[in-house]
Design a protein around this motif. Structure first.
Motif, short mmCIF file in Angstrom:
data_model
loop_
_atom_site.label_atom_id
_atom_site.label_comp_id
_atom_site.label_asym_id
_atom_site.label_seq_id
_atom_site.Cartn_x
_atom_site.Cartn_y
_atom_site.Cartn_z
N ALA A 32 30.14 4.72 -3.14
CA ALA A 32 30.77 4.10 -4.32
C ALA A 32 32.17 4.66 -4.54
O ALA A 32 33.12 3.92 -4.82
N TYR A 33 32.33 5.96 -4.38
CA TYR A 33 33.64 6.59 -4.56
C TYR A 33 34.62 6.09 -3.50
O TYR A 33 35.76 5.73 -3.82
N THR A 35 34.49 3.31 -1.74
CA THR A 35 34.77 1.89 -1.96
C THR A 35 35.85 1.73 -3.02
O THR A 35 36.78 0.94 -2.86
N GLN A 36 35.74 2.50 -4.08
CA GLN A 36 36.74 2.45 -5.15
C GLN A 36 38.10 2.94 -4.63
O GLN A 36 39.12 2.30 -4.87
N LEU A 37 38.10 4.03 -3.90
CA LEU A 37 39.34 4.60 -3.36
C LEU A 37 39.99 3.65 -2.36
O LEU A 37 41.20 3.42 -2.42
N GLY A 39 39.65 0.51 -2.25
CA GLY A 39 40.05 -0.70 -2.95
C GLY A 39 41.35 -0.55 -3.71
O GLY A 39 41.82 -1.48 -4.35
N ALA A 41 41.92 1.70 -6.19
CA ALA A 41 41.78 2.31 -7.52
C ALA A 41 42.16 3.78 -7.43
O ALA A 41 41.75 4.48 -6.50
N ALA A 43 42.13 7.68 -7.91
CA ALA A 43 41.04 8.63 -8.08
C ALA A 43 41.22 9.37 -9.40
O ALA A 43 42.33 9.76 -9.75
#
Length: 79
Positions: A32-33, A35-37, A39, A41, A43
């Motif tokens: 999840a981390y 995927t966010q990074l 993408g 987004a 940190a």
């Protein structure tokens, strides 16, 4: 190796060479981390993952996250 901007459809564990350890980082939290990074987004501070049985090998996850932070736009080597 894929060119910059190409989509890599492999699972994250395969893409980054994560191995399963007897005790390691929670796999769902790590994915999840990342995927966010990946993408784009930003940190929010240093990640903290629970230690679980059969999690991802900690050293490799730490190495990948450090590298991704350094490669993020606006960070790392300036051209």
């Amino acid at each position: 190796m894929s060119a910059p901007g190409d989509e890599d459809d492999r699972p994250l564990y395969e893409r980054f060479g994560f191995r399963i350890a007897r005790r390691g980082y929670d796999r769902d939290q790590v994915e999840a981390y990342l995927t966010q990074l990946l993408g784009g987004a930003p940190a929010a501070g240093a990640p903290a993952f629970d230690l679980v049985r059969r999690g991802y090998e900690r050293d490799r996850v730490d190495e990948v996250i450090t590298r991704l932070h350094h490669e993020a736009p606006g960070r790392g080597a300036q051209a």
